[in-house]
Motif scaffolding. Sequence first.
Motif, PDB file in Angstrom:
ATOM      1  N   SER A 170      28.810 -78.867  75.916  1.00 39.30           N
ATOM      2  CA  SER A 170      27.712 -78.878  74.947  1.00 39.30           C
ATOM      3  C   SER A 170      28.162 -78.390  73.576  1.00 39.30           C
ATOM      4  O   SER A 170      27.383 -78.412  72.620  1.00 39.30           O
ATOM      5  CB  SER A 170      26.559 -78.004  75.451  1.00 39.30           C
ATOM      6  N   ASP A 171      29.420 -77.973  73.472  1.00 34.56           N
ATOM      7  CA  ASP A 171      29.971 -77.441  72.223  1.00 34.56           C
ATOM      8  C   ASP A 171      30.807 -78.522  71.543  1.00 34.56           C
ATOM      9  O   ASP A 171      31.791 -79.004  72.113  1.00 34.56           O
ATOM     10  CB  ASP A 171      30.824 -76.210  72.520  1.00 34.56           C
ATOM     11  N   SER A 172      30.442 -78.893  70.330  1.00 36.33           N
ATOM     12  CA  SER A 172      31.158 -79.955  69.616  1.00 36.33           C
ATOM     13  C   SER A 172      32.613 -79.592  69.352  1.00 36.33           C
ATOM     14  O   SER A 172      33.461 -80.476  69.179  1.00 36.33           O
ATOM     15  CB  SER A 172      30.455 -80.266  68.292  1.00 36.33           C
ATOM     16  N   ARG A 173      32.930 -78.296  69.339  1.00 32.06           N
ATOM     17  CA  ARG A 173      34.310 -77.870  69.102  1.00 32.06           C
ATOM     18  C   ARG A 173      35.234 -78.211  70.266  1.00 32.06           C
ATOM     19  O   ARG A 173      36.459 -78.142  70.122  1.00 32.06           O
ATOM     20  CB  ARG A 173      34.341 -76.362  68.830  1.00 32.06           C
ATOM     21  N   SER A 174      34.664 -78.574  71.394  1.00 33.29           N
ATOM     22  CA  SER A 174      35.481 -78.957  72.549  1.00 33.29           C
ATOM     23  C   SER A 174      36.021 -80.374  72.430  1.00 33.29           C
ATOM     24  O   SER A 174      36.873 -80.776  73.222  1.00 33.29           O
ATOM     25  CB  SER A 174      34.654 -78.849  73.839  1.00 33.29           C
ATOM     26  N   TYR A 175      35.534 -81.113  71.432  1.00 35.03           N
ATOM     27  CA  TYR A 175      35.826 -82.540  71.362  1.00 35.03           C
ATOM     28  C   TYR A 175      36.750 -82.897  70.209  1.00 35.03           C
ATOM     29  O   TYR A 175      36.812 -82.204  69.195  1.00 35.03           O
ATOM     30  CB  TYR A 175      34.522 -83.333  71.221  1.00 35.03           C
ATOM     31  N   ASP A 177      37.721 -85.332  67.056  1.00 32.61           N
ATOM     32  CA  ASP A 177      36.967 -86.008  66.002  1.00 32.61           C
ATOM     33  C   ASP A 177      37.131 -87.516  66.183  1.00 32.61           C
ATOM     34  O   ASP A 177      38.198 -88.077  65.927  1.00 32.61           O
ATOM     35  CB  ASP A 177      37.486 -85.571  64.634  1.00 32.61           C
ATOM     36  N   SER A 326      29.017 -87.475  77.578  1.00 34.03           N
ATOM     37  CA  SER A 326      28.272 -86.372  76.975  1.00 34.03           C
ATOM     38  C   SER A 326      27.463 -86.836  75.768  1.00 34.03           C
ATOM     39  O   SER A 326      27.673 -87.923  75.219  1.00 34.03           O
ATOM     40  CB  SER A 326      29.239 -85.272  76.536  1.00 34.03           C
ATOM     41  N   GLU A 327      26.565 -85.971  75.339  1.00 36.26           N
ATOM     42  CA  GLU A 327      25.730 -86.299  74.188  1.00 36.26           C
ATOM     43  C   GLU A 327      26.561 -86.375  72.910  1.00 36.26           C
ATOM     44  O   GLU A 327      26.306 -87.209  72.044  1.00 36.26           O
ATOM     45  CB  GLU A 327      24.613 -85.264  74.047  1.00 36.26           C
ATOM     46  N   TYR A 328      27.562 -85.506  72.790  1.00 33.11           N
ATOM     47  CA  TYR A 328      28.417 -85.551  71.596  1.00 33.11           C
ATOM     48  C   TYR A 328      29.112 -86.908  71.484  1.00 33.11           C
ATOM     49  O   TYR A 328      29.121 -87.529  70.412  1.00 33.11           O
ATOM     50  CB  TYR A 328      29.464 -84.440  71.642  1.00 33.11           C
ATOM     51  N   CYS A 331      26.810 -89.815  70.639  1.00 30.20           N
ATOM     52  CA  CYS A 331      26.369 -89.838  69.240  1.00 30.20           C
ATOM     53  C   CYS A 331      27.494 -90.159  68.263  1.00 30.20           C
ATOM     54  O   CYS A 331      27.227 -90.382  67.071  1.00 30.20           O
ATOM     55  CB  CYS A 331      25.753 -88.488  68.868  1.00 30.20           C
ATOM     56  N   ASN A 332      28.735 -90.190  68.740  1.00 30.13           N
ATOM     57  CA  ASN A 332      29.866 -90.382  67.829  1.00 30.13           C
ATOM     58  C   ASN A 332      30.819 -91.508  68.227  1.00 30.13           C
ATOM     59  O   ASN A 332      31.723 -91.838  67.460  1.00 30.13           O
ATOM     60  CB  ASN A 332      30.675 -89.082  67.726  1.00 30.13           C
TER      61      ASN A 332
END
Length: 422
Positions: A170-175, A177, A326-328, A331-332
């Motif tokens: 749930s943390d965008s920093r795990s992904y 760019d 995932s949601e991240y 969305c990207n």
Amino acid sequence: MVVTLRYTFDGHLLLTTEGLYFHQVDDGINVITKEPCPFQKNDRRWLLSRLTDVGARRYMLRTQALELFFADGHEIFLNFLSGQKERNRFYAKLRNSCKIPMIFSPKSLNPRVVFKKSKVTEQWIKRKISNFDYLMALNRMAGRTFNDISQYPVFPWILADYQSEKVDLSDSRSYRDLSKPVGALNPSRLAMLLERYQELESFGFPPEEKFLYGSHYSSPGLILHFLIRQEPFTSMAIDLQSGKFDCPDRLFFDLKESWKSCNTSSSDVKELIPEFFTMPEMLLNLNNFPFGKTQKGISVNDVDLPPWAKGSAHEFVRIHRLALESEYVSCNLQNWIDLVFGYKQRGLEAEKAWNIFHHLSYEGSVDLDKINDDIDRKAAESQIQNFGQTPSQLILKNPHPSRYGLEISWRPLIFNVSAMYL
């Protein structure tokens, strides 16, 4: 010509109203060593009543191939040596003259037309299919195939955390760019590559042949690198190294180090393959191949996994697949699609996005049949076959649409429950 993952076979193709027949006339050719491999010359037959789909394919960047899919799981990759006209004539006969009750293929063989007429993007936007299924569909429409090691399906690196004990999806920093190609993820490396890119003209490179990355995100060597623990890729990797395994230090044995290399090395911009989200066996040396030891004395066996995988290849694939869905990522993901299949793949938009590869990786960059010098033609063919081919471009001008948010996708059918009782 029938193209398989490891061999190509020349022969004659016969199409009837009921079936497809292939008569092999020469020994198979090893796609890695280019040496003949004697096989018993068996005629092959496929029933058209079992044909479900046909897709346009390229071979050596020539748009002269087809891939046929059958209900029993069989696939045939056909390369028409006489060129695109022969392929198109065969496809027209296949559609118009044969009894094919199950075929779903569109009339056009143009990948952009096929993509535009398909409903798969709408299904993805509305969250009716998964991110994995959508990426597979895009790969397929863009000509990627499991039957040609030079055009293997390409998937993105998703996660950027390969060292934590627990990964927070749930943390965008795990992904990673997803709006940047792998080569542009590290600003300092990108600055060095851009400096070299600007200097290429002084070395005599025409503007259309300048490249930011000398290597590609998908190539036969990279596929064999990742899948070296699985046959037939093991044997193909041995073929590539003239009968032995590559130096242990260069093998795929540590996921964290692979990600680090993709962020630091000037020659490593590789993306992933579908198996990272589906097949834990690719990470295990189940066949006990003797890969040797690194210079640090580390025995190369199973792939070293991130701590959050708890030493389990199955757990890694499970979490990795969850990360993809995932949601991240939902969305990207369209940003990565723009780079690989969309409007940022080529031209000015690609240059703005730092997404420029060797010109011979792009469709239409060279006509091999017009290169008269044998040495120059063989050099171009070697570059195309061994150092990466960019997928067919599916979207020319506009950004790929975003996926609907969860609040839209899961909107209830009835908003005012009390109204049911009025």
